[in-house]
Motif scaffolding. Structure first.
Motif, short mmCIF file in Angstrom:
data_model
loop_
_atom_site.label_atom_id
_atom_site.label_comp_id
_atom_site.label_asym_id
_atom_site.label_seq_id
_atom_site.Cartn_x
_atom_site.Cartn_y
_atom_site.Cartn_z
N LEU A 3 -32.05 29.15 -2.32
CA LEU A 3 -30.95 28.20 -2.41
C LEU A 3 -31.09 27.09 -1.38
O LEU A 3 -31.63 27.30 -0.30
N HIS A 4 -30.57 25.94 -1.72
CA HIS A 4 -30.53 24.81 -0.78
C HIS A 4 -29.68 25.25 0.42
O HIS A 4 -28.67 25.95 0.25
N PRO A 5 -30.04 24.86 1.62
CA PRO A 5 -29.28 25.27 2.81
C PRO A 5 -27.80 24.92 2.74
O PRO A 5 -26.96 25.66 3.24
N GLN A 6 -27.46 23.80 2.12
CA GLN A 6 -26.05 23.42 2.01
C GLN A 6 -25.29 24.40 1.11
O GLN A 6 -24.15 24.75 1.39
N VAL A 7 -25.93 24.87 0.04
CA VAL A 7 -25.31 25.84 -0.85
C VAL A 7 -25.12 27.17 -0.12
O VAL A 7 -24.07 27.81 -0.22
N THR A 8 -26.12 27.58 0.62
CA THR A 8 -26.04 28.82 1.40
C THR A 8 -24.89 28.74 2.40
O THR A 8 -24.09 29.67 2.52
N ALA A 9 -24.79 27.62 3.12
CA ALA A 9 -23.73 27.45 4.11
C ALA A 9 -22.35 27.47 3.45
O ALA A 9 -21.42 28.09 3.96
N ALA A 10 -22.23 26.84 2.31
CA ALA A 10 -20.95 26.81 1.59
C ALA A 10 -20.56 28.21 1.13
O ALA A 10 -19.40 28.61 1.25
N ALA A 11 -21.51 28.96 0.63
CA ALA A 11 -21.22 30.32 0.15
C ALA A 11 -20.75 31.22 1.29
O ALA A 11 -19.90 32.09 1.09
N GLU A 12 -21.27 30.99 2.49
CA GLU A 12 -20.86 31.81 3.64
C GLU A 12 -19.44 31.50 4.09
O GLU A 12 -18.79 32.32 4.72
N LEU A 13 -18.93 30.31 3.77
CA LEU A 13 -17.59 29.91 4.18
C LEU A 13 -16.49 30.47 3.29
O LEU A 13 -15.37 30.63 3.71
N ARG A 14 -16.82 30.75 2.04
CA ARG A 14 -15.79 31.16 1.08
C ARG A 14 -15.46 32.63 1.16
O ARG A 14 -16.33 33.47 1.35
N SER A 24 -11.80 26.25 1.45
CA SER A 24 -13.05 25.92 2.14
C SER A 24 -13.47 24.46 1.99
O SER A 24 -14.49 24.05 2.52
N ASN A 25 -12.67 23.64 1.30
CA ASN A 25 -13.04 22.24 1.06
C ASN A 25 -13.45 21.49 2.32
O ASN A 25 -14.54 20.93 2.39
N GLU A 26 -12.56 21.45 3.30
CA GLU A 26 -12.84 20.64 4.48
C GLU A 26 -14.02 21.19 5.27
O GLU A 26 -14.84 20.43 5.79
N ALA A 27 -14.14 22.51 5.37
CA ALA A 27 -15.26 23.11 6.10
C ALA A 27 -16.59 22.79 5.41
O ALA A 27 -17.60 22.58 6.07
N GLU A 28 -16.59 22.74 4.08
CA GLU A 28 -17.82 22.46 3.34
C GLU A 28 -18.15 20.98 3.32
O GLU A 28 -19.32 20.60 3.41
N CYS A 29 -17.14 20.14 3.16
CA CYS A 29 -17.37 18.72 2.91
C CYS A 29 -17.00 17.80 4.07
O CYS A 29 -17.30 16.61 4.03
N GLY A 30 -16.30 18.33 5.05
CA GLY A 30 -15.81 17.49 6.12
C GLY A 30 -14.44 16.95 5.76
O GLY A 30 -13.95 17.16 4.66
N PRO A 31 -13.82 16.24 6.69
CA PRO A 31 -12.48 15.71 6.41
C PRO A 31 -12.54 14.66 5.31
O PRO A 31 -13.56 14.00 5.12
N PRO A 32 -11.44 14.52 4.58
CA PRO A 32 -11.42 13.51 3.52
C PRO A 32 -11.64 12.11 4.08
O PRO A 32 -11.20 11.80 5.20
N LEU A 33 -12.31 11.27 3.31
CA LEU A 33 -12.51 9.88 3.72
C LEU A 33 -11.22 9.11 3.50
O LEU A 33 -10.56 9.28 2.47
N TYR A 86 -13.35 26.14 -13.84
CA TYR A 86 -13.72 26.66 -12.53
C TYR A 86 -13.56 25.54 -11.51
O TYR A 86 -14.32 24.61 -11.50
N GLY A 87 -12.56 25.61 -10.70
CA GLY A 87 -12.30 24.55 -9.75
C GLY A 87 -11.04 23.80 -10.14
O GLY A 87 -10.32 24.17 -11.07
N SER A 88 -10.77 22.72 -9.43
CA SER A 88 -9.56 21.94 -9.69
C SER A 88 -9.81 20.51 -9.26
O SER A 88 -10.86 20.17 -8.71
N ILE A 89 -8.81 19.68 -9.44
CA ILE A 89 -8.94 18.30 -9.02
C ILE A 89 -9.11 18.21 -7.50
O ILE A 89 -9.68 17.27 -6.98
N GLU A 90 -8.64 19.22 -6.77
CA GLU A 90 -8.79 19.24 -5.32
C GLU A 90 -10.20 19.62 -4.88
O GLU A 90 -10.61 19.30 -3.77
N THR A 91 -10.95 20.31 -5.73
CA THR A 91 -12.28 20.76 -5.33
C THR A 91 -13.37 19.95 -6.00
O THR A 91 -14.52 20.10 -5.72
#
Length: 90
Positions: free
Chosen positions: A2-13, A39-48, A85-90
Motif C-alpha cells: 500500500l501507498h504510505p499515505q493509505v497505510t497511515a490513514a488506515a492506522e488512524l481509523r 479521522s478526516n482532519e488527522a488524515e487530510c489536515g485542517p480544512p482550507l 461508503y462515505g459522506s459529503i464530509e469525507t
C-alpha cells in the motif's frame, strides 16, 4: 504494498468491534462513516479556508460547492465507494 499515505490513514481509523461486525449492514456502514469523519482532519489536515462553501442540489443529488470566488471555474469530483461508503464530509 500500500501507498504510505493509505497505510497511515488506515492506522488512524477506529476498527469495528465484534458486535458491529456481526450486526446488520446498515449498522456496519454507520460505524464506517463515523470512523471516516472522525479521522478526516488527522488524515487530510485542517480544512482550507474558502470564502464560498455552499450546499446545493444537483438535480436531486446533494452536492457541495467550494470556490475561491463566485464565478470561478468548476471542477467536479465524484467520489468512489459505490455511492454509499462515505459522506459529503469525507
Amino acid at each position: 504494498m500500500l501507498h504510505p499515505q493509505v497505510t497511515a490513514a488506515a492506522e488512524l481509523r477506529r476498527r469495528p468491534p465484534a458486535d458491529v461486525l456481526a450486526a446488520d449492514p446498515e449498522t456496519q456502514l454507520r460505524f464506517v462513516r463515523d470512523a471516516m469523519e472522525e479521522s478526516n482532519e488527522a488524515e487530510c489536515g485542517p480544512p482550507l479556508p474558502l470564502p464560498v462553501v455552499v450546499d446545493v442540489d444537483a438535480d436531486g443529488v446533494p452536492a457541495r460547492l467550494y470556490a475561491k470566488s463566485f464565478g470561478a471555474p468548476v471542477f467536479v469530483y465524484a467520489h468512489g465507494g459505490g455511492w454509499c461508503y462515505g459522506s459529503i464530509e469525507t
